[in-house]
Design a protein around this motif. Structure first.
Motif, mmCIF file in Angstrom:
data_model
loop_
_atom_site.group_PDB
_atom_site.id
_atom_site.type_symbol
_atom_site.label_atom_id
_atom_site.label_comp_id
_atom_site.label_asym_id
_atom_site.label_seq_id
_atom_site.Cartn_x
_atom_site.Cartn_y
_atom_site.Cartn_z
ATOM 1 N N VAL A 89 0.837 -1.202 0.000
ATOM 2 C CA VAL A 89 0.000 0.000 0.000
ATOM 3 C C VAL A 89 0.872 1.252 0.000
ATOM 4 O O VAL A 89 0.589 2.213 -0.726
ATOM 5 N N ALA A 90 1.949 1.253 0.779
ATOM 6 C CA ALA A 90 2.854 2.401 0.809
ATOM 7 C C ALA A 90 3.454 2.637 -0.579
ATOM 8 O O ALA A 90 3.557 3.785 -1.031
ATOM 9 N N ALA A 91 3.831 1.571 -1.271
ATOM 10 C CA ALA A 91 4.383 1.703 -2.626
ATOM 11 C C ALA A 91 3.328 2.249 -3.591
ATOM 12 O O ALA A 91 3.648 3.066 -4.466
ATOM 13 N N MET A 92 2.096 1.821 -3.436
ATOM 14 C CA MET A 92 1.014 2.317 -4.292
ATOM 15 C C MET A 92 0.791 3.816 -4.059
ATOM 16 O O MET A 92 0.595 4.577 -5.011
ATOM 17 N N LEU A 93 0.825 4.222 -2.805
ATOM 18 C CA LEU A 93 0.657 5.645 -2.485
ATOM 19 C C LEU A 93 1.832 6.457 -3.011
ATOM 20 O O LEU A 93 1.654 7.547 -3.564
ATOM 21 N N ALA A 94 3.050 5.938 -2.854
ATOM 22 C CA ALA A 94 4.237 6.629 -3.340
ATOM 23 C C ALA A 94 4.181 6.788 -4.861
ATOM 24 O O ALA A 94 4.580 7.830 -5.396
ATOM 25 N N ALA A 95 3.679 5.774 -5.550
ATOM 26 C CA ALA A 95 3.562 5.844 -7.009
ATOM 27 C C ALA A 95 2.619 6.965 -7.438
ATOM 28 O O ALA A 95 2.722 7.464 -8.559
ATOM 29 N N ARG A 96 1.728 7.351 -6.554
ATOM 30 C CA ARG A 96 0.792 8.447 -6.849
ATOM 31 C C ARG A 96 1.278 9.781 -6.288
ATOM 32 O O ARG A 96 0.538 10.745 -6.251
ATOM 33 N N GLY A 97 2.533 9.807 -5.817
ATOM 34 C CA GLY A 97 3.127 11.062 -5.379
ATOM 35 C C GLY A 97 3.156 11.307 -3.882
ATOM 36 O O GLY A 97 3.589 12.365 -3.440
ATOM 37 N N ALA A 98 2.716 10.340 -3.094
ATOM 38 C CA ALA A 98 2.720 10.522 -1.640
ATOM 39 C C ALA A 98 4.136 10.409 -1.095
ATOM 40 O O ALA A 98 4.949 9.633 -1.601
ATOM 41 N N ALA A 99 4.423 11.190 -0.078
ATOM 42 C CA ALA A 99 5.688 11.049 0.645
ATOM 43 C C ALA A 99 5.501 9.931 1.663
ATOM 44 O O ALA A 99 4.517 9.919 2.401
ATOM 45 N N VAL A 100 6.408 8.976 1.682
ATOM 46 C CA VAL A 100 6.300 7.829 2.580
ATOM 47 C C VAL A 100 7.460 7.864 3.561
ATOM 48 O O VAL A 100 8.624 7.981 3.159
ATOM 49 N N ILE A 101 7.159 7.774 4.842
ATOM 50 C CA ILE A 101 8.170 7.690 5.893
ATOM 51 C C ILE A 101 8.064 6.301 6.496
ATOM 52 O O ILE A 101 7.025 5.933 7.036
ATOM 53 N N ASP A 102 9.131 5.531 6.397
ATOM 54 C CA ASP A 102 9.156 4.154 6.893
ATOM 55 C C ASP A 102 9.763 4.148 8.299
ATOM 56 O O ASP A 102 10.985 4.159 8.462
ATOM 57 N N ALA A 103 8.916 4.144 9.310
ATOM 58 C CA ALA A 103 9.386 4.185 10.700
ATOM 59 C C ALA A 103 10.179 2.929 11.059
ATOM 60 O O ALA A 103 11.105 2.998 11.878
ATOM 61 N N ASP A 104 9.855 1.789 10.450
ATOM 62 C CA ASP A 104 10.624 0.567 10.709
ATOM 63 C C ASP A 104 12.063 0.731 10.236
ATOM 64 O O ASP A 104 13.005 0.345 10.936
ATOM 65 N N ALA A 105 12.256 1.301 9.059
ATOM 66 C CA ALA A 105 13.611 1.511 8.535
ATOM 67 C C ALA A 105 14.382 2.485 9.418
ATOM 68 O O ALA A 105 15.576 2.280 9.677
ATOM 69 N N ILE A 106 13.719 3.520 9.888
ATOM 70 C CA ILE A 106 14.377 4.492 10.772
ATOM 71 C C ILE A 106 14.811 3.817 12.069
ATOM 72 O O ILE A 106 15.943 3.974 12.512
ATOM 73 N N SER A 107 13.918 3.037 12.676
ATOM 74 C CA SER A 107 14.262 2.391 13.948
ATOM 75 C C SER A 107 15.371 1.364 13.773
ATOM 76 O O SER A 107 16.246 1.237 14.630
ATOM 77 N N ARG A 108 15.374 0.643 12.640
ATOM 78 C CA ARG A 108 16.454 -0.326 12.391
ATOM 79 C C ARG A 108 17.803 0.378 12.282
ATOM 80 O O ARG A 108 18.800 -0.102 12.816
#
Length: 52
Positions: free
Chosen positions: A21-40
């Motif tokens: 879903v995040a990838a689908m939103l990003a494909a439509r121009g949404a900014a996506v912040i991945d909190a899991d990647a940040i915490s890792r």
């Protein structure tokens, strides 16, 4: 009329489709912040949350 800014949070269990879903939103121009990647990155060896 000004555009409305939307803020969405995606939650769910492992394999529930959050990344898809995040990838689908990003494909439509949404900014996506991945909190899991940040915490890792913060808790990885040498990360800012780990004592040297």
């Amino acid at each position: 009329m000004p555009l409305r800014t939307w803020r969405l949070g995606l939650t769910g269990g492992i394999g529930s489709g959050k990344s898809t879903v995040a990838a689908m939103l990003a494909a439509r121009g949404a900014a996506v912040i991945d909190a899991d990647a940040i915490s890792r990155s913060l808790t990885a060896p040498g990360g800012r949350a780990i004592d040297p």
